[in-house]
Design a protein around this motif. Sequence first.
Motif, PDB file in Angstrom:
ATOM      1  N   MET A  94      -2.762   0.986  12.133  1.00 21.05           N
ATOM      2  CA  MET A  94      -3.329   0.486  10.885  1.00 21.05           C
ATOM      3  C   MET A  94      -2.919  -0.955  10.609  1.00 21.05           C
ATOM      4  O   MET A  94      -3.253  -1.505   9.564  1.00 21.05           O
ATOM      5  N   GLY A  95      -2.190  -1.572  11.536  1.00 21.09           N
ATOM      6  CA  GLY A  95      -1.788  -2.957  11.354  1.00 21.09           C
ATOM      7  C   GLY A  95      -0.308  -3.154  11.611  1.00 21.09           C
ATOM      8  O   GLY A  95       0.486  -2.210  11.554  1.00 21.09           O
ATOM      9  N   ALA A  96       0.067  -4.385  11.895  1.00 22.64           N
ATOM     10  CA  ALA A  96       1.447  -4.712  12.258  1.00 22.64           C
ATOM     11  C   ALA A  96       2.310  -4.841  11.010  1.00 22.64           C
ATOM     12  O   ALA A  96       2.585  -5.949  10.519  1.00 22.64           O
ATOM     13  N   HIS A  97       2.735  -3.700  10.491  1.00 19.10           N
ATOM     14  CA  HIS A  97       3.594  -3.641   9.313  1.00 19.10           C
ATOM     15  C   HIS A  97       4.677  -2.599   9.558  1.00 19.10           C
ATOM     16  O   HIS A  97       4.744  -1.988  10.628  1.00 19.10           O
ATOM     17  N   HIS A  98       5.512  -2.399   8.555  1.00 17.64           N
ATOM     18  CA  HIS A  98       6.509  -1.334   8.613  1.00 17.64           C
ATOM     19  C   HIS A  98       6.036  -0.196   7.719  1.00 17.64           C
ATOM     20  O   HIS A  98       5.673  -0.416   6.568  1.00 17.64           O
ATOM     21  N   TYR A  99       6.024   0.999   8.277  1.00 19.72           N
ATOM     22  CA  TYR A  99       5.529   2.167   7.564  1.00 19.72           C
ATOM     23  C   TYR A  99       6.715   3.073   7.230  1.00 19.72           C
ATOM     24  O   TYR A  99       7.331   3.651   8.123  1.00 19.72           O
ATOM     25  N   GLU A 100       7.041   3.144   5.944  1.00 14.74           N
ATOM     26  CA  GLU A 100       8.191   3.913   5.479  1.00 14.74           C
ATOM     27  C   GLU A 100       7.707   5.251   4.914  1.00 14.74           C
ATOM     28  O   GLU A 100       7.097   5.302   3.845  1.00 14.74           O
ATOM     29  N   ALA A 145      -4.779  11.477  -3.648  1.00 17.25           N
ATOM     30  CA  ALA A 145      -3.973  12.645  -3.292  1.00 17.25           C
ATOM     31  C   ALA A 145      -4.329  13.847  -4.157  1.00 17.25           C
ATOM     32  O   ALA A 145      -4.442  14.981  -3.671  1.00 17.25           O
ATOM     33  N   GLU A 146      -4.532  13.606  -5.462  1.00 11.17           N
ATOM     34  CA  GLU A 146      -4.847  14.702  -6.378  1.00 11.17           C
ATOM     35  C   GLU A 146      -6.239  15.255  -6.126  1.00 11.17           C
ATOM     36  O   GLU A 146      -6.465  16.463  -6.221  1.00 11.17           O
ATOM     37  N   GLU A 147      -7.177  14.378  -5.806  1.00 12.90           N
ATOM     38  CA  GLU A 147      -8.561  14.799  -5.570  1.00 12.90           C
ATOM     39  C   GLU A 147      -8.689  15.660  -4.319  1.00 12.90           C
ATOM     40  O   GLU A 147      -9.559  16.522  -4.216  1.00 12.90           O
ATOM     41  N   THR A 148      -7.843  15.407  -3.349  1.00 13.04           N
ATOM     42  CA  THR A 148      -7.847  16.162  -2.091  1.00 13.04           C
ATOM     43  C   THR A 148      -6.600  17.049  -2.081  1.00 13.04           C
ATOM     44  O   THR A 148      -5.970  17.262  -3.099  1.00 13.04           O
ATOM     45  N   ASP A 149      -6.229  17.548  -0.919  1.00  9.11           N
ATOM     46  CA  ASP A 149      -4.985  18.322  -0.832  1.00  9.11           C
ATOM     47  C   ASP A 149      -3.889  17.468  -0.201  1.00  9.11           C
ATOM     48  O   ASP A 149      -3.024  17.966   0.514  1.00  9.11           O
ATOM     49  N   GLY A 150      -3.925  16.165  -0.500  1.00  7.16           N
ATOM     50  CA  GLY A 150      -2.944  15.244   0.075  1.00  7.16           C
ATOM     51  C   GLY A 150      -1.747  15.029  -0.827  1.00  7.16           C
ATOM     52  O   GLY A 150      -1.622  15.640  -1.895  1.00  7.16           O
ATOM     53  N   ARG A 151      -0.875  14.142  -0.390  1.00  6.29           N
ATOM     54  CA  ARG A 151       0.276  13.753  -1.195  1.00  6.29           C
ATOM     55  C   ARG A 151       0.691  12.353  -0.794  1.00  6.29           C
ATOM     56  O   ARG A 151       0.458  11.918   0.340  1.00  6.29           O
ATOM     57  N   VAL A 152       1.274  11.627  -1.717  1.00  5.33           N
ATOM     58  CA  VAL A 152       1.809  10.300  -1.414  1.00  5.33           C
ATOM     59  C   VAL A 152       3.100  10.500  -0.642  1.00  5.33           C
ATOM     60  O   VAL A 152       4.048  11.124  -1.134  1.00  5.33           O
ATOM     61  N   ILE A 153       3.134   9.991   0.596  1.00  7.63           N
ATOM     62  CA  ILE A 153       4.271  10.275   1.478  1.00  7.63           C
ATOM     63  C   ILE A 153       5.121   9.055   1.774  1.00  7.63           C
ATOM     64  O   ILE A 153       6.165   9.167   2.413  1.00  7.63           O
ATOM     65  N   GLY A 154       4.695   7.864   1.342  1.00  6.38           N
ATOM     66  CA  GLY A 154       5.485   6.676   1.641  1.00  6.38           C
ATOM     67  C   GLY A 154       4.742   5.414   1.282  1.00  6.38           C
ATOM     68  O   GLY A 154       3.821   5.414   0.464  1.00  6.38           O
ATOM     69  N   ASP A 168       0.837  -1.207   0.000  1.00 10.45           N
ATOM     70  CA  ASP A 168       0.000   0.000   0.000  1.00 10.45           C
ATOM     71  C   ASP A 168       0.867   1.251   0.000  1.00 10.45           C
ATOM     72  O   ASP A 168       1.997   1.254   0.511  1.00 10.45           O
ATOM     73  N   ARG A 169       0.323   2.301  -0.555  1.00  9.82           N
ATOM     74  CA  ARG A 169       0.966   3.606  -0.477  1.00  9.82           C
ATOM     75  C   ARG A 169       0.350   4.396   0.667  1.00  9.82           C
ATOM     76  O   ARG A 169      -0.835   4.236   0.976  1.00  9.82           O
ATOM     77  N   LEU A 170       1.139   5.248   1.266  1.00  7.66           N
ATOM     78  CA  LEU A 170       0.662   6.128   2.339  1.00  7.66           C
ATOM     79  C   LEU A 170       0.379   7.496   1.758  1.00  7.66           C
ATOM     80  O   LEU A 170       1.249   8.132   1.161  1.00  7.66           O
TER      81      LEU A 170
END
Length: 329
Positions: free
Chosen positions: A248-254, A302-311, A168-170
């Motif tokens: 959000m779950g037992a993973h690594h978030y980069e 991200a484009e639809e909102t004011d977000g961005r892909v961060i990781g 998944d992308r953050l």
Amino acid sequence: MDDEENDQEGLTYSEAGVDLAASDAAVAALVGATGEFEGEFAGLIELDDRYLGLTTDGVGTKLLVAAAVDDYSTVGIDCLAMNANDLVAEGLDPIAFVDYLAVEAPDEATATAIGEGLRRGAREAGVALTGGETAVLPEIVSGLDLAGACVGLAPTDGLLPGTAQPGDRLVGWASGGIHSNGLTLAREAVTREFEYEDPFPPDPDRTVGEALLEPTRLYTDLVAPLRGHEVRAAAHVTGGGWRNLTRMGAHHYEVTDPFPAQPVFELVRSTGDVADREMHRTFNMGTGFVAAVAPEDAPALAEETDGRVIGRVTEGEGVAIRGLELGSD
């Protein structure tokens, strides 16, 4: 902030008065005594054709800054936002809010300012204010405390699944500043060198107190976009800073490209000589809300909102911000 600071231990949240390990243990004990419940950021109840969600939260020691500068005009927004944003993290539409104001002694001007802030926050969030409680408790309360509870609804297929997946992308959304967490550390650090009425060095037209009181951003406008894309889970970056991503779950978030931290964070870091790792384990550092999204959907969200892909989400555990490992505890 330089990664070399990671090995330097300046002022910590624990030394400022908040022991997160002890707090986590106390919460675990309370949950153990009351029983488990469904939901990570909000308590969930399944009804016939929908879910009802409940949250409760307060403003914390941000109230002490408001008291010091005699400006309670924004803490009502904070109180509502801290609750409503947790509902959004589950995929719920916040619909109603009640407040609880406990005071040492009643004061009309203070009550009016708080009420006006609550009304502003409710209007922005599209939430109904449905009452509340004001308690005069001179033997218990010194000054005042402000908390609240919020109710949200979602159709049965409207809740977020709640668990991220590797790959998944953050997608992240900017914060408005410190919001309403970590103020015990922020106050201890900043007041070593400044008074709240002093000019804020990056912007002398504002005071230090005004920078700390910048209200919590509301993310209620994200509910529909989150439901419209393949979003697995979301996290409100509150107490515990970036470690909230592990909810959000037992993973690594980069996290490789977070939003820039607002200047108020550098003021806290420099005045308290706070290590970079401690800053990210305490504060949102410029990014207040994060979602784990299927990789093919992340750019569009991200484009639809004011977000961005961060990781991205990978196998493993814990959180890393530009290579700085925060751990998962």
